[in-house]
Design a protein around this motif. Structure first.
Motif, PDB file in Angstrom:
ATOM      1  N   LYS A  37       0.707  -1.314   0.000  1.00  0.00           N
ATOM      2  CA  LYS A  37       0.147  -0.062   0.184  1.00  0.00           C
ATOM      3  C   LYS A  37       0.881   1.225  -0.062  1.00  0.00           C
ATOM      4  O   LYS A  37       2.023   1.167   0.634  1.00  0.00           O
ATOM      5  N   TYR A  38       0.303   2.413  -0.695  1.00  0.00           N
ATOM      6  CA  TYR A  38       0.790   3.760  -0.545  1.00  0.00           C
ATOM      7  C   TYR A  38       0.473   4.277   0.804  1.00  0.00           C
ATOM      8  O   TYR A  38      -0.770   4.478   0.930  1.00  0.00           O
ATOM      9  N   GLY A  39       1.221   4.693   1.548  1.00  0.00           N
ATOM     10  CA  GLY A  39       0.876   5.532   2.694  1.00  0.00           C
ATOM     11  C   GLY A  39       1.398   6.730   2.803  1.00  0.00           C
ATOM     12  O   GLY A  39       1.166   7.618   3.564  1.00  0.00           O
ATOM     13  N   CYS A  40       2.773   6.770   2.316  1.00  0.00           N
ATOM     14  CA  CYS A  40       3.551   7.960   2.465  1.00  0.00           C
ATOM     15  C   CYS A  40       4.272   8.290   1.268  1.00  0.00           C
ATOM     16  O   CYS A  40       4.683   9.470   1.216  1.00  0.00           O
ATOM     17  N   GLY A  41       5.220   7.507   0.626  1.00  0.00           N
ATOM     18  CA  GLY A  41       5.826   7.431  -0.194  1.00  0.00           C
ATOM     19  C   GLY A  41       7.454   7.968   0.188  1.00  0.00           C
ATOM     20  O   GLY A  41       8.103   8.328  -0.684  1.00  0.00           O
ATOM     21  N   VAL A  42       7.328   8.350   1.313  1.00  0.00           N
ATOM     22  CA  VAL A  42       8.853   8.614   1.807  1.00  0.00           C
ATOM     23  C   VAL A  42       9.377   7.779   2.958  1.00  0.00           C
ATOM     24  O   VAL A  42      10.404   7.938   3.777  1.00  0.00           O
ATOM     25  N   GLY A  43       8.980   6.530   2.913  1.00  0.00           N
ATOM     26  CA  GLY A  43       9.507   5.475   3.896  1.00  0.00           C
ATOM     27  C   GLY A  43       9.210   5.765   5.517  1.00  0.00           C
ATOM     28  O   GLY A  43      10.017   5.317   6.283  1.00  0.00           O
ATOM     29  N   ALA A  44       8.002   6.402   5.624  1.00  0.00           N
ATOM     30  CA  ALA A  44       7.907   7.012   7.050  1.00  0.00           C
ATOM     31  C   ALA A  44       6.674   6.299   7.614  1.00  0.00           C
ATOM     32  O   ALA A  44       6.103   6.519   8.799  1.00  0.00           O
ATOM     33  N   CYS A  45       6.077   5.302   6.928  1.00  0.00           N
ATOM     34  CA  CYS A  45       4.752   4.734   7.602  1.00  0.00           C
ATOM     35  C   CYS A  45       4.741   3.100   7.501  1.00  0.00           C
ATOM     36  O   CYS A  45       4.110   2.307   8.129  1.00  0.00           O
ATOM     37  N   GLY A  46       5.445   2.635   6.575  1.00  0.00           N
ATOM     38  CA  GLY A  46       5.594   1.001   6.568  1.00  0.00           C
ATOM     39  C   GLY A  46       4.514   0.397   5.669  1.00  0.00           C
ATOM     40  O   GLY A  46       4.396  -0.809   5.540  1.00  0.00           O
ATOM     41  N   ALA A  47       3.711   1.247   5.048  1.00  0.00           N
ATOM     42  CA  ALA A  47       2.319   0.681   4.612  1.00  0.00           C
ATOM     43  C   ALA A  47       2.730  -0.362   3.418  1.00  0.00           C
ATOM     44  O   ALA A  47       1.926  -1.233   2.955  1.00  0.00           O
ATOM     45  N   CYS A  48       3.823   0.121   2.770  1.00  0.00           N
ATOM     46  CA  CYS A  48       4.295  -0.893   1.518  1.00  0.00           C
ATOM     47  C   CYS A  48       5.184  -1.777   1.911  1.00  0.00           C
ATOM     48  O   CYS A  48       5.719  -2.411   0.669  1.00  0.00           O
TER      49      CYS A  48
HETATM   50  S1  FES Z   1       4.381   4.176   1.558  1.00  0.00           S
HETATM   51 FE1  FES Z   1       5.120   4.672   3.539  1.00  0.00          FE
HETATM   52  S2  FES Z   1       6.802   3.663   3.894  1.00  0.00           S
HETATM   53 FE2  FES Z   1       6.338   3.088   2.065  1.00  0.00          FE
END
Ligand code: FES
Ligand code: FES
Lengths: 156, 671
Positions: A37-48
């Motif tokens: 999943k896309y959650g932040c795109g900057v490595g800050a949420c872990g959804a992906c």
């Molecule tokens: S989308 Fe948040 S860490 Fe990758």
């Protein structure tokens, strides 16, 4: 544009994108692999969170060029029936609320248990502290990680 | 209509026709559908249609359980289908106000019970025996040692006049599943296999992707747009200015074939901005609210204690950033989006586009969290504007930065409370002055309604609540618990502070001030009993709350600099899905830990400072407490749940924090 050969969930796939394209978008928009999943795109949420050569990685900040020829495993690569020990633990404890963060939580747990089959609380914290769950399922996640460890060891 | 299988298990592409006229096609030859919510096909397969969106609160599971109970089958025997937006057909479809389960329980039970009674009547007629001798269970109607599966009876049952068959609900004492089941949510397997499909996963064939360059400060409007470089980015298809209000929050959209291409295009865009409030600062907003507090009410005696609490802006930050997909053609509009009110959205879209409602189709995807954010229609309006400009289906994707910086935030507020106390330090009178903002996404809500959140105070301490409502300087909206999360949080903080000051135990204080025999009093006793003695060295906070026909009492223990254990006892009336009830309470507790101990949105130089979960200090697993949810047995009707636990949990955590009680969050500058 360049062509990159990827190994995704045991299959050879080819994507035609600039090499700096984040793996997440290549998976989702080129290959239709929608579990990460896309959650932040900057490595800050872990959804992906997915695995690259068996280790937890963040496809949203991983360039396609950097994973060419390496093994990428997404949530879809565990078990389609949900009978991987981590999936079973997640089902037993009914962890998910909205579920959006859970592919990432599960993949972080898979990576953790492959390194440390019997993690203590500190190890669980360290492995999962960068996986945000906005719904607040953390106490079930912790219980499910412990349960998954037992299931993976073949205990009941 | 998208079936559960097609919706959750399907591929990226949605291949349904773009414009579906009015209602679904007429029922096939063998179908039993007593209402729009339940139907059985000729093979006896049961489908429940869920009219309200599921954003993790579990309404899909509750509906499936209600239907399975009344049709006397297993949960797994009920397929769940998400209804498109259509209030004429389904009634209100809004998932808010902790209402979904309360308002759906009767319609769902009645629909499924009607189907069951018709099936039994059909079987009895077939066998020529009295209805009373027949019993429905396990997908068949039984009479002595013979049985007929539902599927074999559907045609006969559908031919009966429903008015001729008395409908009896399964009485709660005979429930097999409701309140008892250990089953998890119906979408759980799809979640753990990656098959669950959210709004972000739903793209019609040929859809383009748009990202929006948004105003760099509050209220800024785009002036000149230099899009040459953006258009030169491979994959970029169009650059489209968006008018604020007509098309969401305004900005300049870059439409491309894929998300990374749209993002590269957005980076290359050069826009000048004007207007708005480039100097806005959230610290000053708090000062302005404090200055606007209503004058203190005349006290019936000397005021012994007064306190002021300041509450910050909060973002919803649902895990799935805002997104919506729209396809506007000359004859119709189709929208696929994770929204909280698909029916209301359809009406709004028809009004805004001039289309007939029948030509507007709104398909509700699963939402990766909502918390009130998806009652706002901004992102959908952006998608419609982009589709209009591109002449193609377009998915608008917000980045996390967009989501954090362009929310409809929980309003700030300032509270001043004062009390007259008796000789033992208990309050005999208290006054509560509040200054806050309205919800800009719901301007129809007047101050009198906002003030009702002050009436939820359940302690036997009389006194006035006075409210000042200032114009909101930033977009505001519904945030889990809405104003109860301000008013009742402040009340409980004040009670806690009073107890600490008078040296009265937090539990004793509340026991003495809650009406004896009340549901809240029982919940408090249950929480205290489960919590046991305060562990050595721990700090304990306690708080209570009543809302939506439910009550909640929280005991929170803190030791070693973090919250260790939170016990929440809830009386939510009849419990339908036990795991789901616990989950909602757990979620409210975690929101409380997040917001009391650090998460807030601040504005400096006209701009929201926070841009991701790095700086919006939301809770992570390493600080998450153990949460113990006690379900207090209750005969009350099904109560609301989703927004119940946050206010008391936050107050209990704050009171037991050891910090000076300044408002929220504690221990840092607010605003
Ligand atoms: S989308 Fe948040 S860490 Fe990758
Ligand atoms: S379950 Fe919703 S974000 Fe984790």
């Amino acid at each position: 544009m360049s062509r990159y050969r990827l190994h995704v969930n045991g299959e050879r796939r080819v994507v035609d994108v600039p090499g700096d394209t984040p793996l997440l978008w290549a998976l989702r928009e080129q290959l239709g692999v929608l579990g990460p999943k896309y959650g932040c795109g900057v490595g800050a949420c872990g959804a992906c969170t997915s695995l690259v050569d068996g280790r937890a990685a963040r496809p949203c900040v991983t360039a396609v060029a950097d994973v060419a020829g390496r093994q990428v495993t997404t949530i879809e690569g565990l078990s389609a029936d949900g009978d991987h020990p981590v999936q079973r633990a997640w089902l037993e404890l009914d962890v998910a609320q909205c579920g959006y963060c859970q592919p990432g939580q599960i993949m972080s747990t898979v990576a953790l248990l492959s390194r440390d089959p019997d993690p203590d609380d500190a190890a669980i914290d360290a492995a999962l502290r960068d996986n945000v769950c906005r719904c607040g399922t953390y106490s079930r996640i912790r219980a499910a990680v412990r349960r998954a460890a037992r299931l993976a060891r073949g205990e009941r | 209509m998208i079936t559960r299988r097609g919706f959750l298990g399907g591929a990226l592409v949605v291949s349904a026709p773009l414009v579906v006229p009015g209602l679904a096609a007429a029922a096939g030859p063998a179908e039993l559908a007593p209402t729009v919510f339940v139907r059985l096909d000729g093979r006896g397969r049961i489908t429940a249609t869920v009219p309200r969106p599921d954003a993790g609160q579990g309404v899909r599971t509750v509906v499936a359980l209600l239907v399975a109970e009344e049709l006397v089958v297993d949960l797994a025997d009920v397929r769940v289908e998400q209804a498109p937006g259509d209030t004429a057909r389904y009634g209100s479809q809004v998932a808010s106000g902790s209402r979904s389960a309360r308002q759906l329980t009767e319609p769902m039970r009645t629909a499924a019970a009607t189907a069951r009674c018709l099936l039994v009547a059909a079987a009895a007629a077939r066998w020529g025996v009295p209805v009373e001798e027949c019993e429905a269970r396990g997908g068949s109607v039984h009479h002595r040692d013979r049985r007929l599966p539902y599927g074999a009876l559907v045609r006969d049952a559908a031919a009966l006049d429903p008015a001729s068959v008395p409908v009896a609900l399964v009485p709660p004492q005979r429930w097999r599943l409701l309140g008892k089941t250990r089953a998890g949510r119906v979408d759980a397997r799809d979640v753990v296999t990656g098959r669950a499909r959210y709004g972000i996963d739903t793209r019609p064939r040929g859809a383009l992707v748009a990202v929006v360059l948004r105003p760099p400060w509050i209220g800024a409007r785009a002036g000149s747009v230099d899009d040459a470089a953006a258009r030169a980015v491979p994959g970029v298809v169009a650059v489209v200015p968006l008018e604020p209000d007509a098309a969401g929050q305004g900005g300049v959209a870059v439409i491309a074939r894929s998300t990374p291409e749209a993002l590269r295009g957005r980076e290359a865009l050069r826009v000048t901005w004007h207007g708005g409030t480039p100097a806005a600062d959230s610290r000053r907003w708090l000062d302005e609210l404090e200055a606007a507090l209503p004058a203190p009410a005349a006290a019936p005696g000397p005021v012994a204690f007064e306190a002021t609490y300041r509450l910050p802006l909060l973002a919803h930050a649902p895990m799935e950033p805002m997104n919506a997909t729209a396809h506007l053609t000359a004859t119709g509009l189709a929208v696929w989006a994770p929204v909280q009110d698909p029916g209301g959205l359809r009406t709004e879209l028809a009004r805004r586009t001039g289309l007939a409602e029948a030509d507007v189709r709104v398909e509700t995807a699963l939402s990766g969290g909502a918390f009130g954010r998806r009652l706002d229609t901004d992102v959908v309006l952006e998608a419609v504007a982009c589709s209009r400009a591109a002449g193609a289906p377009v998915s608008v994707q917000w980045t996390r930065d967009d989501d954090m910086r362009h929310d409809s935030y929980r309003p700030m507020s300032v509270h001043r409370l004062s009390a007259v106390v008796d000789g033992s330090g208990l309050p005999t009178w208290r006054a509560h002055a509040v200054a806050t903002w309205p919800l800009t996404i719901a301007p129809q809500i007047p101050p009198e309604i906002i003030k009702l959140s002050g009436d939820q105070f359940r302690y036997t301490v009389p006194g006035p609540v006075d409210l000042a409502v200032l114009p909101a300087p930033i977009r505001t909206g519904f945030w889990r618990s809405v104003y109860a999360g301000h008013f009742q949080y402040a009340e409980e903080l004040f009670l806690g502070a009073l107890g600490q000051r008078s040296g009265v135990d937090q539990v004793d204080l509340r026991r003495r001030l809650l009406p004896p025999g009340s549901r809240l009093r029982r919940a408090l006793d249950a929480a205290v009993e489960r919590a046991g003695a305060t562990p050595p060295g721990a700090l304990r906070g306690v708080a209570c709350h009543e809302d939506f026909g439910s009550v909640c009492a929280v005991v929170a223990d803190r030791a070693g600099g973090r919250v260790r254990r939170v016990v929440a006892a809830v009386d939510v009336g009849q419990v339908l899905h036990p795991s789901g009830v616990r989950a909602q309470v757990e979620g409210g507790v975690m929101d409380a830990v997040s917001t009391v101990f650090g998460a807030q949105i601040t504005v400096r130089d006209g701009r929201v400072v926070q841009s991701s979960f790095r700086d919006y200090a939301w809770l992570r697993i390493d600080r998450a407490p153990e949460v113990d949810v006690v379900l207090v047995p209750s005969d009350a009707p099904v109560g609301g749940l989703g927004e119940l636990a946050f206010p008391p949990a936050a107050a209990a955590l704050a009171v037991g924090s050891g910090h000076e009680l300044t408002g929220m969050p504690l221990g840092v500058e607010i605003g």
